[in-house]
Motif scaffolding. Sequence first.
Motif, PDB file in Angstrom:
ATOM      1  N   SER A 689      51.972  33.058  21.158  1.00  0.00           N
ATOM      2  CA  SER A 689      53.268  32.857  20.520  1.00  0.00           C
ATOM      3  C   SER A 689      53.316  33.570  19.170  1.00  0.00           C
ATOM      4  CB  SER A 689      53.529  31.363  20.324  1.00  0.00           C
ATOM      5  OG  SER A 689      54.696  31.171  19.554  1.00  0.00           O
ATOM      6  N   ALA A 690      54.472  34.163  18.879  1.00  0.00           N
ATOM      7  CA  ALA A 690      54.669  34.854  17.603  1.00  0.00           C
ATOM      8  C   ALA A 690      55.418  34.000  16.593  1.00  0.00           C
ATOM      9  CB  ALA A 690      55.424  36.156  17.832  1.00  0.00           C
ATOM     10  N   GLY A 691      55.726  32.751  16.948  1.00  0.00           N
ATOM     11  CA  GLY A 691      56.391  31.866  16.000  1.00  0.00           C
ATOM     12  C   GLY A 691      57.902  31.908  16.120  1.00  0.00           C
ATOM     13  N   PRO A 692      58.588  31.166  15.254  1.00  0.00           N
ATOM     14  CA  PRO A 692      60.053  31.024  15.364  1.00  0.00           C
ATOM     15  C   PRO A 692      60.845  32.244  14.897  1.00  0.00           C
ATOM     16  CG  PRO A 692      59.248  29.819  13.461  1.00  0.00           C
ATOM     17  CD  PRO A 692      58.034  30.303  14.183  1.00  0.00           C
ATOM     18  N   GLU A 693      60.218  33.148  14.180  1.00  0.00           N
ATOM     19  CA  GLU A 693      60.910  34.328  13.673  1.00  0.00           C
ATOM     20  C   GLU A 693      60.056  35.554  13.988  1.00  0.00           C
ATOM     21  OE1 GLU A 693      64.350  35.846  11.750  1.00  0.00           O
ATOM     22  OE2 GLU A 693      63.848  33.732  11.937  1.00  0.00           O
ATOM     23  N   GLN A 694      60.579  36.451  14.782  1.00  0.00           N
ATOM     24  CA  GLN A 694      59.774  37.592  15.231  1.00  0.00           C
ATOM     25  C   GLN A 694      60.596  38.868  15.138  1.00  0.00           C
ATOM     26  OE1 GLN A 694      57.365  39.155  19.249  1.00  0.00           O
ATOM     27  NE2 GLN A 694      58.478  37.220  19.309  1.00  0.00           N
ATOM     28  N   ARG A 695      59.980  39.907  14.598  1.00  0.00           N
ATOM     29  CA  ARG A 695      60.605  41.236  14.554  1.00  0.00           C
ATOM     30  C   ARG A 695      59.598  42.260  15.070  1.00  0.00           C
ATOM     31  NH1 ARG A 695      65.071  43.212  10.609  1.00  0.00           N
ATOM     32  NH2 ARG A 695      65.465  45.284  11.481  1.00  0.00           N
ATOM     33  N   GLY A 720      55.507  53.884  25.531  1.00  0.00           N
ATOM     34  CA  GLY A 720      54.572  54.786  26.183  1.00  0.00           C
ATOM     35  C   GLY A 720      53.985  54.324  27.487  1.00  0.00           C
ATOM     36  N   THR A 721      54.425  53.176  28.051  1.00  0.00           N
ATOM     37  CA  THR A 721      53.869  52.701  29.316  1.00  0.00           C
ATOM     38  C   THR A 721      54.978  52.390  30.299  1.00  0.00           C
ATOM     39  OG1 THR A 721      53.820  50.389  28.559  1.00  0.00           O
ATOM     40  CG2 THR A 721      51.839  51.712  28.207  1.00  0.00           C
ATOM     41  N   VAL A 722      54.727  52.721  31.576  1.00  0.00           N
ATOM     42  CA  VAL A 722      55.630  52.277  32.634  1.00  0.00           C
ATOM     43  C   VAL A 722      55.519  50.751  32.692  1.00  0.00           C
ATOM     44  CG1 VAL A 722      56.041  52.288  35.117  1.00  0.00           C
ATOM     45  CG2 VAL A 722      55.428  54.400  33.939  1.00  0.00           C
ATOM     46  N   VAL A 723      56.650  50.078  32.563  1.00  0.00           N
ATOM     47  CA  VAL A 723      56.757  48.647  32.269  1.00  0.00           C
ATOM     48  C   VAL A 723      56.320  48.456  30.813  1.00  0.00           C
ATOM     49  CG1 VAL A 723      56.082  46.285  32.798  1.00  0.00           C
ATOM     50  CG2 VAL A 723      56.380  47.929  34.656  1.00  0.00           C
ATOM     51  N   GLY A 724      57.287  48.151  29.977  1.00  0.00           N
ATOM     52  CA  GLY A 724      57.020  48.013  28.552  1.00  0.00           C
ATOM     53  C   GLY A 724      56.163  46.804  28.233  1.00  0.00           C
ATOM     54  N   PRO A 725      55.825  46.606  26.978  1.00  0.00           N
ATOM     55  CA  PRO A 725      54.957  45.484  26.599  1.00  0.00           C
ATOM     56  C   PRO A 725      55.609  44.141  26.912  1.00  0.00           C
ATOM     57  CG  PRO A 725      55.948  46.489  24.664  1.00  0.00           C
ATOM     58  CD  PRO A 725      56.272  47.391  25.810  1.00  0.00           C
ATOM     59  N   VAL A 726      54.778  43.161  27.256  1.00  0.00           N
ATOM     60  CA  VAL A 726      55.277  41.803  27.482  1.00  0.00           C
ATOM     61  C   VAL A 726      55.622  41.183  26.130  1.00  0.00           C
ATOM     62  CG1 VAL A 726      54.705  39.492  28.322  1.00  0.00           C
ATOM     63  CG2 VAL A 726      53.950  41.520  29.594  1.00  0.00           C
ATOM     64  N   LEU A 727      56.865  40.707  26.011  1.00  0.00           N
ATOM     65  CA  LEU A 727      57.322  40.036  24.793  1.00  0.00           C
ATOM     66  C   LEU A 727      57.311  38.539  25.024  1.00  0.00           C
ATOM     67  CD1 LEU A 727      60.421  42.304  23.977  1.00  0.00           C
ATOM     68  CD2 LEU A 727      58.001  42.723  23.483  1.00  0.00           C
ATOM     69  N   ARG A 728      57.094  37.770  23.952  1.00  0.00           N
ATOM     70  CA  ARG A 728      57.121  36.316  24.063  1.00  0.00           C
ATOM     71  C   ARG A 728      57.897  35.732  22.902  1.00  0.00           C
ATOM     72  NH1 ARG A 728      52.122  31.999  24.831  1.00  0.00           N
ATOM     73  NH2 ARG A 728      53.350  30.124  24.387  1.00  0.00           N
ATOM     74  N   SER A 729      58.743  34.791  23.218  1.00  0.00           N
ATOM     75  CA  SER A 729      59.502  34.085  22.199  1.00  0.00           C
ATOM     76  C   SER A 729      59.539  32.610  22.577  1.00  0.00           C
ATOM     77  CB  SER A 729      60.924  34.661  22.092  1.00  0.00           C
ATOM     78  OG  SER A 729      61.631  34.052  21.037  1.00  0.00           O
ATOM     79  N   GLU A 730      59.849  31.764  21.620  1.00  0.00           N
ATOM     80  CA  GLU A 730      59.913  30.321  21.868  1.00  0.00           C
ATOM     81  C   GLU A 730      61.366  29.875  21.897  1.00  0.00           C
ATOM     82  OE1 GLU A 730      57.039  28.932  22.633  1.00  0.00           O
ATOM     83  OE2 GLU A 730      56.119  30.878  22.209  1.00  0.00           O
ATOM     84  N   LEU A 731      61.597  28.695  22.507  1.00  0.00           N
ATOM     85  CA  LEU A 731      62.944  28.151  22.571  1.00  0.00           C
ATOM     86  C   LEU A 731      63.542  28.012  21.179  1.00  0.00           C
ATOM     87  CD1 LEU A 731      62.670  25.413  25.355  1.00  0.00           C
ATOM     88  CD2 LEU A 731      64.166  27.413  25.362  1.00  0.00           C
ATOM     89  N   GLY A 732      64.744  28.551  21.025  1.00  0.00           N
ATOM     90  CA  GLY A 732      65.432  28.450  19.748  1.00  0.00           C
ATOM     91  C   GLY A 732      64.965  29.432  18.700  1.00  0.00           C
ATOM     92  N   SER A 733      64.050  30.320  19.040  1.00  0.00           N
ATOM     93  CA  SER A 733      63.532  31.278  18.063  1.00  0.00           C
ATOM     94  C   SER A 733      64.459  32.479  17.933  1.00  0.00           C
ATOM     95  CB  SER A 733      62.130  31.753  18.462  1.00  0.00           C
ATOM     96  OG  SER A 733      61.205  30.691  18.407  1.00  0.00           O
TER      97      SER A 733
END
Length: 969
Positions: A689-695, A720-733
């Motif tokens: 998790s990257a926390g409630p605020e992510q840029r 630079g990759t076929v299928v970009g990086p997996v992003l993760r965010s939390e509910l309400g973030s």
Amino acid sequence: MLPSPSTAASAPPPRGASGRGSSPGGGRSSWHRRASRPVTLWMVALIVVVLIHQWIPQSRWLMVHMVTLGLITTSIMVWGQHFAEALLKTRLGEESRPRQVVRIWLLTAGLAVTILGMLPSWPWVVVLGALIVSAALVWYAAALGAQVRAALAPRFEFTVRAYVGAACLLPLGAGLGAVMAFSPGEPWQGRLLLAHQLVNVLGFVGVTVTGTLLTLWPTVLRTRIELAAAKRSAGGLLGMLLAVVGATLGALFGSALLGCVFLVAYLGSFLWVAVTLVATARRAARQERRVPLPLFPILSISAGVAWFALTVLGLLVVWWRSADQQLASSLAAADIQEFTVPFVAGFLLQVLFGAMSYLLPVTMRGGPRSTSAALAAMSRFAVPRVVAYNLVLALFVLAGMGTSGGDALFAALTLGTAEVSAFGSLSRVLLSLLAFAVLVSFPVLMVVAIRASVKNRRTDLPMPATTSQSGSAASAPRSAPAAGAAASSSRSAPAARGAGMDRRALTGALLGLGSVLSVTALGSALDRAQGSVPADTGRGGAAGGGAVTATGETTTLAVSMADMRFSPDVLEVPAGNALVIELSNDDPYDVHDLVLADGTTSGRLQPGASTTVEAGVVTHALDGWCSIVGHRAMGMTLQVVAVGAGPSADGASQSAAPSGAEELAAVPLDLQAAPGESYEVRDARLPASAGPEQRLTLTATDVAAEIAPGVLMDAMTFDGTVVGPVLRSELGSRLTVDLVNEASMGHSLDLHAGRISPDEAMRTIPPGERLEYTITTDHAGVWLYHCATMPMSVHLAAGMVGALIVPPAGLAEADREYVLVQSEHYLVPEGAPGSEAAVHEGAHPVSPAKIAAERPDATVFNGHASQYVHAPLEARVGERVRLWVLAAGPSRGISFHVVGGVFDTVFKEGEYLLRPDNENGGGAQALDLAAAQGGFVELVFEEPGTYTAVNHAFADMERGARALISVTA
């Protein structure tokens, strides 16, 4: 670059040496043989690579660097050392020769390591090779600098100092090349390639060659060296060095204005030196000689220098015209690569072979008769060789210009017997073989010259003039004065010899011209016979059996490009009129171009840019289209109608429409093979998790990406990759994505997890721009993000997809969590229509025809068909494993199943369908997802073994949608 005036022959012996033959190394000629062995090896290797290049990956890069580093740079180190000693009169002792040879072999090792890293795409090995090459050149520069400091009042110090300054540039060029090995996207790929060529070709080689010619050129012409004029001209060498540095900064900063200002300064400095060279040639032409000059060195060096000046001027024009583009005011890599042929084949090889054809006979020594015989051998068939080679180069360059002026010059050089529109693949192959034969003649004649030299050694008697088979005559340079003065001012019948020489030169020129015209005619006939070029070229000839005569009038039409359409898309032109299209790209976001079926092209236009396309005389209907991948399939086509012309032979317009049957053929995949050695297996673990605020930043780039073992795709990517990086965010973030476009066309971003107006956030941004995209992730799920630029199916199939995971509230911990994103990919088969549009060598373009027919070549997890078969996911018995799954499309869904496992938890599209210990005791065998849907499943493995996660739509599994899970006790 490749120097040695006659003064070399009279340089003093090394201190402490009793004579030339007393040294253990066998003297200076022995050193030349040992030092030049790498040059011979690279020459032989280059011939082999040219013959088998179609089976070698990155063969174009390999051949270019075998010439520039293998032949040219090694020759510079050999002959630069030779020339420095001759000019400074500080001939080194034989004890220094082994160090010089080691230095040359160090350079050879550096190039070998660079090749070892480049061919399989191991960038860090390329970096190591660049460091070794740089070390060899720094060592070389330091050695020459020490000789300058030790010299006593040298007259030609300026040339050797130019060598030192030029050599110090090459490590910078090597560093730029090493950075390019990491495949940065545009505009950086173009900036780095431009800076790389400026530093290496204009800086290292250009300055070295120009400085050398100040003394080598009078020597070859056997006239005196005007020392005062040479010293005045030497100021141009410093100007060239400084201008290269300034132009390189302009390239790296993306400033066309700064770069072009310094390129103008470079040309001015070069011309300042060239004035002296031209004056020397004029003075030599007025001298009366008993023995004619060796012709091939003069012609080949002159032709090479002319190509150099014209190519620098062409680069200046193209760079200046790029200033109104939005690609950060930078030339793209594809634009710069157009100058490779004239720089390498026109300039470098001709100067190299011209200089060596003079220097090798001189350094072999053996007396006047021996040297004269060797010079005569090297100049055999000089005129036809030079004429044929340069005419072939000119035809290739003009054919690639795509302008009416280039077409007219092409027709003029072929005496009106051929046109660019009939210059097909077989014509190009046959002419390439002719030019290759001319180049191969050099090592053949070199062997002949060595034998002639050996045969005539130990004969120091004066020798009458002897004429070579080419009509040139050689003389003994050792009989010339030390400064290279004329061998004789005798007036015995010079006019008669000159007249004979003129006749033989004319005959040789006609022979060279005739060989090229004959090969061109044969190639054009074969091209038409196999249908690779239209029987009617469409430029002032007959169409459909009815003769159309050029009227001499011009029709000018304005055409706009926007919203995947040409407007107007039907251009009516009176038959016989010349057509001029004023083309403008009025699309606010996307890049477009225009290609006509006869080969005329506008080049890519950035949003807001415009150009004029001269289509020539229109005699029949002609199709046109946008060549940006997918744009033609979306209807971005136009038609030129020849009003008043008869119907074409087949009743249809001239068109280069691809054959559907060929393009729909499957690209063979070996799914049992391991991924390529340069492929890095994607980490499938769910990120923390990257926390409630992510840029974060997503960068759109164009790369050649492996999607199956040994199969590359011209990919459009996020980061630079076929299928970009997996992003993760939390509910309400709050999630903010900065989209940066470093690709060659417009791109955009659509985050499915956000509720936001698409008008601004999802707009297409052109190359060189960036966009801020902010959402709040209020809902749980496995969300798709992708490029939303039309045609979306092409951009998604090219790799611009990814997963954004927002875990549901109260989600329990799992021992292992993996993410699998399924995507399908559609490739143009090698050799099929459209394959020639590949941006990266060896890569397959995306096939819009296969997308429309839903005939994928590969269906893969996380961008590669076999990566998790050879690098399985891992788990232990009793662990809870959570598998997040997304069907990214663009068109196909997935029935996700783990062979040997049962899911006790199923979460699909924001809701649980199954939980552990449910009251019904139920389990699930598959998670069914349509395109753009996502979810997760959980299971616990009870026995060790190898389990397989598959798409149970087995046709897709057999195209690569498979991953192994290795479970240990």
